[in-house]
Scaffold this active site. Structure first.
Site, PDB file in Angstrom:
ATOM      1  CB  THR A  44      -8.091   4.622 -21.623  1.00 56.53           C
ATOM      2  OG1 THR A  44      -7.488   5.985 -21.571  1.00 56.53           O
ATOM      3  CG2 THR A  44      -6.969   3.539 -22.172  1.00 56.53           C
ATOM      4  CG  ASP A  68      -1.713   1.228   1.392  1.00 62.83           C
ATOM      5  OD1 ASP A  68      -1.519   2.053   0.683  1.00 62.83           O
ATOM      6  OD2 ASP A  68      -2.684   1.077   2.337  1.00 62.83           O
ATOM      7  CE  LYS A  96      -5.644  10.002 -10.403  1.00 61.36           C
ATOM      8  NZ  LYS A  96      -4.408   9.244 -10.401  1.00 61.36           N
ATOM      9  CE1 TYR A 101      -9.322   9.033 -10.035  1.00 67.43           C
ATOM     10  CE2 TYR A 101     -10.674  10.290 -11.790  1.00 67.43           C
ATOM     11  CZ  TYR A 101      -9.639   9.440 -11.380  1.00 67.43           C
ATOM     12  OH  TYR A 101      -8.854   8.842 -12.447  1.00 67.43           O
TER      13      TYR A 101
END
Ligand code: NAD
Ligand code: UDP
Length: 312
Positions: A175, A56, A149, A145
């Site tokens: 993707t 981790d 980022k 999220y």
């Protein structure tokens, strides 16, 4: 040359490991399997140039041996995954990113961050160029999220400016390809699974929202070119062929030859209405553009998913 790939057992990470090995690199993949799978690396485990460490990366760790590149891909990426693991997502984007940057700094290695088109949020500009600062709701469900980022990008730029670390930031657009999990909850695996099992294809909202889907082989080639370049500012990599979700579901139904109906469900909160990469920069500085069109890419992915279907 030896690379450390965080999130190496994930969809993109496993393709990246494979690509680097084919280019003659040695690779150490790190993963804690929160959303990845050992099976994604099964075919590499006997390769003497490949190593794997279950780790981790939000916990302190040490890596033995030479490190020339740190490629940071660890993070849940599918919306249902990061909604299920919101704290883990924020921690891997913050503490995990810090650990990956520190490793690169200690070894004077190049560092590449896998960032995302989610940095643009629900964009008011389309297609999205790298110069667009985005339209993100920091406190909505997707904020865990998007903001992780955005933080990771800011941290990467700080290491570039303050320590002179050789950094790269790729903003990846949707993707797809082999090794996506059939049950990861994203539109493409959902539609494939539903179409293959004759269930209704679930369309969230009106289905008029758009996405632009890039085949994984094209994406990895673009990322490698970015690593090899000297560009430290964010670079979009994706396929600018934009399509509505309704049309996308229709393509998958046709490909599989099913008459499965569509079922409309509520649109998730803050779901971006449009997404399309402006890839002029990648074309200009990396001489890169996608080569695999949607028909070809979907066929390859279908062949893979057929092999993954539970036997009845
Ligand atoms: P994925 O879930 O298949 O892979 C992520 C991997 O990271 C998994 O193997 C997971 O177990 C691992 N991981 C997560 N937290 C970890 C931790 N704390 N320590 C160690 N390993 C950890 O997702 P993916 O689609 O392969 O995405 C990979 C990267 O690319 C992510 O950073 C994601 O944000 C980025 N990205 C992907 C897409 C896409 O369309 N697939 C788009 C934009 C950005
Ligand atoms: N979506 C959908 N049906 C599904 C899964 C997703 O209509 O079963 C929609 C989702 O609301 C979004 C788009 O498809 O508008 C792409 O979703 P995905 O989860 O693949 O990725 P995102 O681009 O939102 O990160």
């Amino acid at each position: 040359m030896r690379a450390v790939v965080t999130g190496g057992a994930g969809f993109l990470g496993s393709h990246l490991c494979e690509y680097l090995l084919a280019k003659g690199w040695d690779v150490l993949a790190l993963d804690n399997f929160v959303t990845g799978a050992e099976a994604n690396l099964g075919h590499l485990r006997t390769n003497p140039h490949f190593e794997f460490l279950q780790q981790d990366i939000t916990k302190p760790f040490d890596v033995k041996g030479q490190v020339d590149a740190v490629m940071h891909f660890a993070s849940p990426a599918s919306p249902p995954d990061y909604l299920k693991f919101p704290i883990e997502t924020m921690l891997v984007g913050s503490i995990g990113t810090w650990h990956a940057l520190e490793l690169a700094k200690a070894r004077k290695a190049r560092y590449l961050l896998s960032s995302t088109s989610e940095c643009y949020g629900d964009p008011e500009v389309s297609p999205q160029p790298e110069s667009y600062w985005g339209h993100v709701n920091p406190i909505g469900p997707r904020g865990v999220y998007d903001e992780a980022k955005r933080y990771a990008e800011a941290m990467t730029m700080a290491y570039y400016r303050y320590y002179g670390l050789e950094t790269r930031i790729v903003r990846i657009f949707n993707t797809y390809g082999p090794r996506m999990r059939l049950n990861d909850g994203r539109a493409l695996p959902n539609f494939f699974y539903q179409a293959l099992t004759g269930q209704p294809l679930t369309i969230y909202g009106s289905g008029k929202q758009t996405r632009s889907f890039c085949y994984v082989g094209d994406l990895i080639e673009g990322i490698y070119r970015l690593l090899e370049s000297s560009e430290h500012e964010p670079t979009n990599i994706g396929n600018p062929q934009e399509i509505t979700i309704l049309e996308f579901a229709e393509r998958i139904r046709k490909l599989i030859g099913t008459a499965a109906p569509l079922e409309f469900k509520p649109l998730p909160e803050d779901d971006p209405k449009q997404r399309c990469p402006d890839i002029s920069k990648a074309r200009r500085i990396l001489h890169w553009e996608p080569k695999v069109n949607l028909e070809e890419g979907l066929q390859i992915t279908l062949d893979y998913f057929r092999g993954q279907m539970p036997r009845s």
